[in-house]
Write a protein that holds these residues in place. Structure first.
Motif, PDB file in Angstrom:
ATOM      1  N   PRO A 160      72.057  65.023  35.289  1.00 25.81           N
ATOM      2  CA  PRO A 160      72.400  64.151  34.950  1.00 25.81           C
ATOM      3  C   PRO A 160      71.755  63.159  34.100  1.00 25.81           C
ATOM      4  N   ALA A 161      70.731  62.663  35.021  1.00 29.77           N
ATOM      5  CA  ALA A 161      69.920  61.783  34.318  1.00 29.77           C
ATOM      6  C   ALA A 161      68.824  62.139  33.037  1.00 29.77           C
ATOM      7  N   PHE A 162      68.707  63.376  32.341  1.00 24.75           N
ATOM      8  CA  PHE A 162      68.662  63.608  31.370  1.00 24.75           C
ATOM      9  C   PHE A 162      69.166  64.412  30.350  1.00 24.75           C
ATOM     10  N   LEU A 163      70.372  65.467  30.388  1.00 24.89           N
ATOM     11  CA  LEU A 163      71.441  65.449  29.702  1.00 24.89           C
ATOM     12  C   LEU A 163      72.564  64.398  29.148  1.00 24.89           C
ATOM     13  N   TYR A 164      72.984  63.446  29.826  1.00 26.01           N
ATOM     14  CA  TYR A 164      73.301  62.804  29.675  1.00 26.01           C
ATOM     15  C   TYR A 164      72.694  60.986  29.362  1.00 26.01           C
ATOM     16  N   ARG A 165      73.677  59.693  28.769  1.00 23.56           N
ATOM     17  CA  ARG A 165      72.691  58.903  28.575  1.00 23.56           C
ATOM     18  C   ARG A 165      73.344  57.582  29.600  1.00 23.56           C
ATOM     19  N   ILE A 166      73.255  57.665  31.042  1.00 20.44           N
ATOM     20  CA  ILE A 166      73.647  56.738  31.955  1.00 20.44           C
ATOM     21  C   ILE A 166      73.867  55.251  31.712  1.00 20.44           C
ATOM     22  N   GLU A 167      74.426  54.621  31.433  1.00 20.76           N
ATOM     23  CA  GLU A 167      74.081  53.187  31.386  1.00 20.76           C
ATOM     24  C   GLU A 167      74.956  52.548  32.394  1.00 20.76           C
ATOM     25  N   SER A 168      74.078  52.399  34.252  1.00 24.13           N
ATOM     26  CA  SER A 168      74.522  51.386  34.820  1.00 24.13           C
ATOM     27  C   SER A 168      74.212  50.299  35.523  1.00 24.13           C
ATOM     28  N   SER A 169      72.638  50.108  35.342  1.00 26.88           N
ATOM     29  CA  SER A 169      72.445  48.865  35.650  1.00 26.88           C
ATOM     30  C   SER A 169      73.048  47.459  35.426  1.00 26.88           C
ATOM     31  N   GLY A 170      71.965  46.638  36.276  1.00 23.45           N
ATOM     32  CA  GLY A 170      73.103  45.065  36.550  1.00 23.45           C
ATOM     33  C   GLY A 170      73.808  44.590  37.337  1.00 23.45           C
ATOM     34  N   THR A 171      74.473  43.612  37.608  1.00 24.26           N
ATOM     35  CA  THR A 171      75.302  42.846  38.433  1.00 24.26           C
ATOM     36  C   THR A 171      76.346  41.912  37.276  1.00 24.26           C
ATOM     37  N   PRO A 172      77.285  42.449  37.748  1.00 20.89           N
ATOM     38  CA  PRO A 172      78.565  41.225  36.633  1.00 20.89           C
ATOM     39  C   PRO A 172      78.075  40.275  37.574  1.00 20.89           C
ATOM     40  N   ALA A 173      78.133  38.858  36.350  1.00 21.42           N
ATOM     41  CA  ALA A 173      78.010  36.941  36.689  1.00 21.42           C
ATOM     42  C   ALA A 173      79.839  37.368  37.547  1.00 21.42           C
ATOM     43  N   ALA A 174      80.376  36.710  37.845  1.00 18.89           N
ATOM     44  CA  ALA A 174      82.072  36.033  38.012  1.00 18.89           C
ATOM     45  C   ALA A 174      82.368  35.661  37.614  1.00 18.89           C
ATOM     46  N   GLY A 175      83.768  36.708  36.710  1.00 18.97           N
ATOM     47  CA  GLY A 175      84.535  35.452  35.960  1.00 18.97           C
ATOM     48  C   GLY A 175      83.558  36.856  34.531  1.00 18.97           C
ATOM     49  N   GLU A 176      82.703  37.760  34.269  1.00 20.73           N
ATOM     50  CA  GLU A 176      82.338  38.528  32.880  1.00 20.73           C
ATOM     51  C   GLU A 176      83.352  39.325  32.570  1.00 20.73           C
ATOM     52  N   GLN A 177      82.934  39.821  31.504  1.00 21.85           N
ATOM     53  CA  GLN A 177      83.572  40.930  31.070  1.00 21.85           C
ATOM     54  C   GLN A 177      82.029  41.960  30.445  1.00 21.85           C
ATOM     55  N   ARG A 178      81.508  42.113  30.810  1.00 27.17           N
ATOM     56  CA  ARG A 178      80.035  42.399  30.255  1.00 27.17           C
ATOM     57  C   ARG A 178      78.604  41.854  30.416  1.00 27.17           C
ATOM     58  N   ILE A 179      77.725  43.501  30.742  1.00 26.02           N
ATOM     59  CA  ILE A 179      76.833  42.771  31.511  1.00 26.02           C
ATOM     60  C   ILE A 179      75.717  43.466  30.113  1.00 26.02           C
ATOM     61  N   ARG A 180      74.718  42.762  30.119  1.00 25.66           N
ATOM     62  CA  ARG A 180      73.729  42.709  29.421  1.00 25.66           C
ATOM     63  C   ARG A 180      72.815  44.240  29.113  1.00 25.66           C
ATOM     64  N   LEU A 181      72.838  44.670  28.879  1.00 23.82           N
ATOM     65  CA  LEU A 181      72.389  46.252  29.542  1.00 23.82           C
ATOM     66  C   LEU A 181      69.999  46.819  30.322  1.00 23.82           C
ATOM     67  N   SER A 182      70.223  47.258  30.502  1.00 26.19           N
ATOM     68  CA  SER A 182      68.362  46.917  30.942  1.00 26.19           C
ATOM     69  C   SER A 182      67.665  47.073  29.874  1.00 26.19           C
ATOM     70  N   GLN A 183      66.750  46.576  30.018  1.00 28.40           N
ATOM     71  CA  GLN A 183      65.020  46.667  28.671  1.00 28.40           C
ATOM     72  C   GLN A 183      65.484  48.670  28.789  1.00 28.40           C
TER      73      GLN A 183
END
Length: 524
Positions: A160-183
């Motif tokens: 799946p790591a090859f076949l899909y473009r998985i975006e799961s990195s980062g930890t949200p800060a309290a109250g945040e609605q979005r997460i900056r993507l990793s490099q």
């Protein structure tokens, strides 16, 4: 919000604006072929044998419909075996080391790290490394070193790591609605947007070095990537899908009505699109006006006969100056042919394209009891006469008044895109009218129509929306994407309609650089 409408809520772009849900994106057939070629150095195109990617919203990369069936799984396994066997034929080009010098086990471990990083488009985890090494051991046991490497490749290509473009990195800060993507996730978004393929070693190195942190860094990297030849195939793919030219592969034309149409003409139509897009974006002025109005084409010998011009013998497309009745993409034979029927033209299909793909005003579907039978192409009658019922039948007129008067402008071009002055022995009436746009007017022929469209803010905004949908792999969200769409449209307009600037503008939006916080990531 309809294209061309000023945004009364510009303050939406202030602060941390919400991000629309980011779908899990499977590689399309186009992306899969490009990726395995860049990853393995092969020329095979195994995804041609995969089930077709379903089209949604005009594009085949909409993640909402990119499911994986049992047939997909079977084809992925077959492709992995084929590709791995082909790749290890040139084993030295794949390996980062010489197994005879450092030892087979040590070299295999180094290969797993370097190949895994490229295949998964990020550094692999310890668990992933262990799995790939177990795959190597399974192949090496009772086999050769090359067979061990071959099994590693087969395993990775079905992950799946090859076949899909998985975006799961980062930890949200309290109250945040979005997460900056990793490099690395930003690098992957950039590469599939601008190259239609995986990040190369230089882009992965930039991610590792933290050189994709600011919008300025990302813009500079994107400009460098657009100068790479790989950008040409990706840009051509967007325009090919936007113009509905995927239908060229299966298009049928009446042999008796159009004896000039053959496989060489079909091939010429397909080749012309990429050549013309490359000409506008990399040799020309990159302007939307040029895309819509330039009286030039790129013809092989077969297509030149349809154009009525002469080119050097062969199958490669050559730049040709065309008569003034031709007008950019809207009079390319490939475009005209797919927006026509097997035995006759279609003012409806051609007008619908302009209304839907250039003005972003898709007409509603016909009523359930509408008679959608195509009028027969009878000798001695024109298309305008055949479609008079659309204007007189109240159940048809409401929608067709938005399409047919546009489509009649194309009637000087038959169902394979050849120019004609008469139909049924009578001069063709190519007059038409634009209504409910910001450039409403009457016109005669495609050139006058295209000149109006090139002046339209609605058309610029619509094309920016189409690019956003293609680049994001989803439909736009009227509320949560308003800021990003506004930024792309503004940049496109501020540049005077520079298509390259439109493409770059997407990379500068918060939507491109972030993902939303998932429900399971929210801390109670």
């Amino acid at each position: 919000m309809p294209p061309g409408t000023p945004d009364p809520n510009a303050t939406r772009c202030e602060g941390a604006t919400p991000i629309a849900p980011t779908p899990l994106r499977r590689l399309t057939r186009f992306e899969y072929n490009n990726t395995v070629q860049d990853l393995l150095g092969v020329t095979l195109t195994p995804a041609d044998q995969f089930p077709p990617d379903e089209i949604a919203g005009g594009f085949n990369n909409n993640a909402a419909v990119l499911t994986v069936s049992s047939l997909h799984a079977e084809k992925y396994a077959e492709a992995a075996e084929l590709l791995a066997a082909e790749a290890v034929k040139n084993l030295s080009a794949l390996l980062p080391c010489d197994p005879a010098t450092v030892g087979e086990a040590a070299c295999a471990e180094r290969f797993v790290q370097t190949f895994g990083r490229r295949a998964y488009r990020r550094p692999i985890t310890a668990e992933e490394s262990d799995r790939l090494m177990r795959a190597y051991t399974a192949g090496r046991t009772d086999g050769t070193f090359a067979e061990g490497i071959e099994v590693v490749i087969r395993y990775a290509l079905q992950s799946p790591a090859f076949l899909y473009r998985i975006e799961s990195s980062g930890t949200p800060a309290a109250g945040e609605q979005r997460i900056r993507l990793s490099q690395y996730e930003i690098a992957t978004r950039l590469s599939y947007l601008l190259w239609g393929s995986m990040p190369d070693d230089a882009l992965l190195a930039a991610a590792e070095a933290g050189e994709l942190s600011t919008k300025e860094q990302i813009a500079n990297r994107a400009r460098t990537m657009l100068a790479d030849p790989r950008a040409r195939r990706a840009a051509a793919e967007f325009f090919r899908q936007w113009l509905n030219l995927g239908k060229l592969d299966t298009m049928v034309k009446s042999a008796s009505a159009f004896p000039l149409f053959d496989e060489a003409v079909r091939a010429g139509m397909k080749a012309e699109t990429q050549a013309f897009i490359e000409h506008v974006l990399w040799s020309g002025d990159r302007q939307l006006t040029t895309l819509l109005t330039a009286p030039v084409g790129f013809a092989n010998e077969a297509l030149a006969r349809l154009y009525g011009v002469t080119v050097p013998a062969g199958s490669s497309p050559s730049l040709v100056e065309l008569p003034p009745e031709r007008s950019g993409i809207l009079t390319m034979p490939g475009f005209l042919a797919v927006h026509a029927h097997p035995d006759q033209t279609s003012p409806v299909l051609r007008g619908k394209f302009v209304r839907e793909k250039l003005l972003c005003q898709p007409p509603p579907p016909p009523p359930p009891d509408a008679n959608v039978t195509l009028p027969p192409a009878e000798s001695g009658t024109s298309a305008r006469a055949r479609f008079t019922a659309h204007a007189t039948d109240p159940s048809c007129a409401g929608c067709h008044r938005l399409m047919d008067p546009i489509g009649f402008a194309f009637e000087n071009f038959d169902a394979i895109g050849a120019y004609r002055a008469t139909e049924g022995g009578e001069p063709i009436d190519a007059s038409g009218e634009l209504v409910q746009t910001d450039v409403d007017d009457t016109f005669v022929g495609v050139r006058e129509l295209a000149t109006l469209l090139a002046q339209s803010q609605m058309v610029r905004d619509c094309l920016a929306t189409q690019w956003f949908r293609f680049g994001s792999g989803r439909f736009d969200d009227e509320e949560r994407d308003a800021c990003a769409l506004g930024q792309i449209r503004d940049a496109f307009s501020a540049s005077g309609g520079d298509l390259m600037e439109m493409m770059l503008a997407l990379t500068q939006t918060d939507t491109f650089l972030h993902r939303p916080v998932l429900a399971e990531e929210v801390t109670p």
